[in-house]
Design an enzyme around this catalytic site. Structure first.
Site, mmCIF file in Angstrom:
data_model
loop_
_atom_site.group_PDB
_atom_site.id
_atom_site.type_symbol
_atom_site.label_atom_id
_atom_site.label_comp_id
_atom_site.label_asym_id
_atom_site.label_seq_id
_atom_site.Cartn_x
_atom_site.Cartn_y
_atom_site.Cartn_z
ATOM 1 N N ASP A 194 -29.415 9.022 -47.667
ATOM 2 C CA ASP A 194 -28.891 7.723 -48.117
ATOM 3 C C ASP A 194 -29.989 6.669 -48.033
ATOM 4 O O ASP A 194 -30.611 6.484 -46.980
ATOM 5 C CB ASP A 194 -27.702 7.296 -47.239
ATOM 6 C CG ASP A 194 -26.457 8.128 -47.513
ATOM 7 O OD1 ASP A 194 -26.501 8.977 -48.424
ATOM 8 O OD2 ASP A 194 -25.443 7.913 -46.819
ATOM 9 N N THR A 216 -5.683 8.217 -49.245
ATOM 10 C CA THR A 216 -6.226 7.240 -48.295
ATOM 11 C C THR A 216 -6.228 5.880 -48.987
ATOM 12 O O THR A 216 -6.542 5.766 -50.176
ATOM 13 C CB THR A 216 -7.645 7.624 -47.841
ATOM 14 O OG1 THR A 216 -8.468 7.833 -48.991
ATOM 15 C CG2 THR A 216 -7.628 8.897 -47.006
ATOM 16 N N ASP A 217 -5.877 4.856 -48.199
ATOM 17 C CA ASP A 217 -5.620 3.543 -48.796
ATOM 18 C C ASP A 217 -6.312 2.438 -47.990
ATOM 19 O O ASP A 217 -5.709 1.412 -47.674
ATOM 20 C CB ASP A 217 -4.092 3.349 -48.836
ATOM 21 C CG ASP A 217 -3.686 2.248 -49.784
ATOM 22 O OD1 ASP A 217 -4.558 1.713 -50.490
ATOM 23 O OD2 ASP A 217 -2.487 1.909 -49.796
ATOM 24 N N GLY A 268 -4.198 2.269 -44.382
ATOM 25 C CA GLY A 268 -3.939 3.602 -43.807
ATOM 26 C C GLY A 268 -3.904 4.665 -44.877
ATOM 27 O O GLY A 268 -4.789 4.736 -45.725
ATOM 28 N N THR A 280 -19.306 2.860 -45.086
ATOM 29 C CA THR A 280 -19.852 4.094 -45.673
ATOM 30 C C THR A 280 -19.481 5.284 -44.783
ATOM 31 O O THR A 280 -19.770 5.287 -43.592
ATOM 32 C CB THR A 280 -21.391 4.015 -45.790
ATOM 33 O OG1 THR A 280 -21.746 2.745 -46.305
ATOM 34 C CG2 THR A 280 -21.937 5.114 -46.674
ATOM 35 N N ASP A 327 -15.037 10.098 -45.291
ATOM 36 C CA ASP A 327 -15.527 11.405 -44.820
ATOM 37 C C ASP A 327 -15.056 11.657 -43.392
ATOM 38 O O ASP A 327 -14.683 12.782 -43.037
ATOM 39 C CB ASP A 327 -17.058 11.448 -44.881
ATOM 40 C CG ASP A 327 -17.563 11.223 -46.295
ATOM 41 O OD1 ASP A 327 -16.865 11.638 -47.242
ATOM 42 O OD2 ASP A 327 -18.639 10.616 -46.450
ATOM 43 N N ASN A 350 -6.603 8.413 -39.174
ATOM 44 C CA ASN A 350 -6.702 6.966 -39.397
ATOM 45 C C ASN A 350 -7.464 6.302 -38.249
ATOM 46 O O ASN A 350 -8.293 5.410 -38.474
ATOM 47 C CB ASN A 350 -5.307 6.335 -39.485
ATOM 48 C CG ASN A 350 -4.708 6.466 -40.876
ATOM 49 O OD1 ASN A 350 -5.398 6.812 -41.827
ATOM 50 N ND2 ASN A 350 -3.418 6.192 -40.984
ATOM 51 N N LYS A 355 -19.591 1.028 -36.797
ATOM 52 C CA LYS A 355 -21.045 1.231 -36.635
ATOM 53 C C LYS A 355 -21.706 1.372 -37.996
ATOM 54 O O LYS A 355 -21.082 1.805 -38.962
ATOM 55 C CB LYS A 355 -21.305 2.483 -35.800
ATOM 56 C CG LYS A 355 -20.816 2.325 -34.365
ATOM 57 C CD LYS A 355 -21.317 3.438 -33.480
ATOM 58 C CE LYS A 355 -20.607 3.386 -32.137
ATOM 59 N NZ LYS A 355 -19.952 4.636 -31.782
#
Ligand code: RIB
Length: 299
Positions: free
Chosen positions: A15, A209-210, A214, A238, A242, A266, A275
């Site tokens: 990244d 996923t929202d 949640g 970011t 995942d 969640n 972080k």
């Protein structure tokens, strides 16, 4: 700590992260605040999330012939994630992602590089890793033919498979029919609906996923069930999705119910956004349990 053996088939990226106060308009140049390179890729991030939660993780993916590839292999070694094949793809670059982090959100462009070489033939060579797994997780930063073959392998051998359809792409009927769950975010679900007008026939497999709302899924009566999110001081989102997917597989593979697994996921996702960097925010089990306990205490 879970004893499950999980295999992730997916992408490995470096990244290239720019931190900025504002995203540029088309044709505009702006001065950013910071730049860093950090290991990423949806597949790799999910593997790290699983490993942080105490799982035995094997990864099937590919790096290119460059320093990014070497760094990614070292990162996995230091974390105790087994890479099924660390031989770089000759004369091909490692996958990269240009990530712009700003306004507590991010936008990403990826260049797949060696991820395009995670072919069905490559998976065939390493299929024993899949066949020896309790659970398998994949995403769409590798060729769709490979995901399709993985779906076949998992169905024929009764191995549960979660497909995180990110970035969204047209799936095959085989993938939809063979997977255990599919986990789009809201935007990806809209995109999937345009590719598959019948996607809601698979409602019982869909977990959406929202973001800070949640996630939700559909129960046996086809009713939408919402699972609440947790408050978090957002530094970098970011890899939050995942983290959610890794945590979900971690919990399901250890026999937890879907509802319990989603609450845990969640909480894990909420922890990850506090972080900077896709992988450095992946929480340990104790950190997730603390979020769950404190939320319970507040109620
Ligand atoms: O989900 C976040 C990831 O998407 C980043 O790490 C980037 O590599 C892209 O794959």
């Amino acid at each position: 700590m879970s004893e499950s053996k999980i295999t992730v088939v997916g992408s490995l990226n470096m990244d290239l992260v720019v931190v900025t106060d504002q995203h540029p308009e088309i044709g505009e140049t702006i001065i950013g605040k910071d730049f860093t390179t950090t290991s990423g890729g949806k597949g790799a991030n999910q593997a790290v999330a699983l490993r942080q939660l105490g799982n035995d993780v094997t990864f099937i993916g590919r790096v290119g012939e460059d320093l990014y590839g070497t760094e990614i292999v070292e990162n996995f070694k230091s974390r105790g994630i087994k890479l099924a094949d660390e031989t770089p793809v000759e004369n091909v670059s490692t996958g990269i992602a240009c990530v712009t982090v700003g306004h507590k959100d991010n936008s990403i462009i990826i260049v797949p590089g060696a991820n395009e070489y995670v072919t069905p033939e490559f998976l065939e060579i390493h299929k024993n890793e899949v066949l020896n797994s309790d659970y398998v997780l994949t995403q769409l930063e590798i060729p769709i033919e490979t995901v399709d073959y993985l779906a076949t392998l998992c169905r024929e051998n009764e191995i549960p498979l979660i497909v995180n359809p990110a970035p969204a792409a047209a799936l095959t009927d085989n993938i939809l029919e063979s997977c255990t769950y599919i986990t789009p975010n809201r935007l990806e679900l809209q995109q999937l609906e345009s590719y598959h007008p019948n996607i809601m026939d698979f409602k019982h497999k869909i977990i959406v996923t929202d973001g800070k709302e949640g996630c939700y899924y559909y129960n046996e009566n086809n009713e939408e069930v919402r699972v609440k999110s947790f408050k978090a001081e957002v530094v970098d989102t970011t890899g939050a999705g995942d983290c959610f997917n890794g945590a979900l597989v971690s919990e399901l593979s250890s026999g937890k119910s879907l509802k319990e697994s989603l609450e845990f996921s969640n909480a894990a996702g909420a922890s990850s956004v506090t972080k900077f960097g896709a992988q450095s925010g992946m929480p340990r089990r104790e950190e997730v349990l603390k979020i769950l306990e404190e939320a319970e205490y507040k109620n």
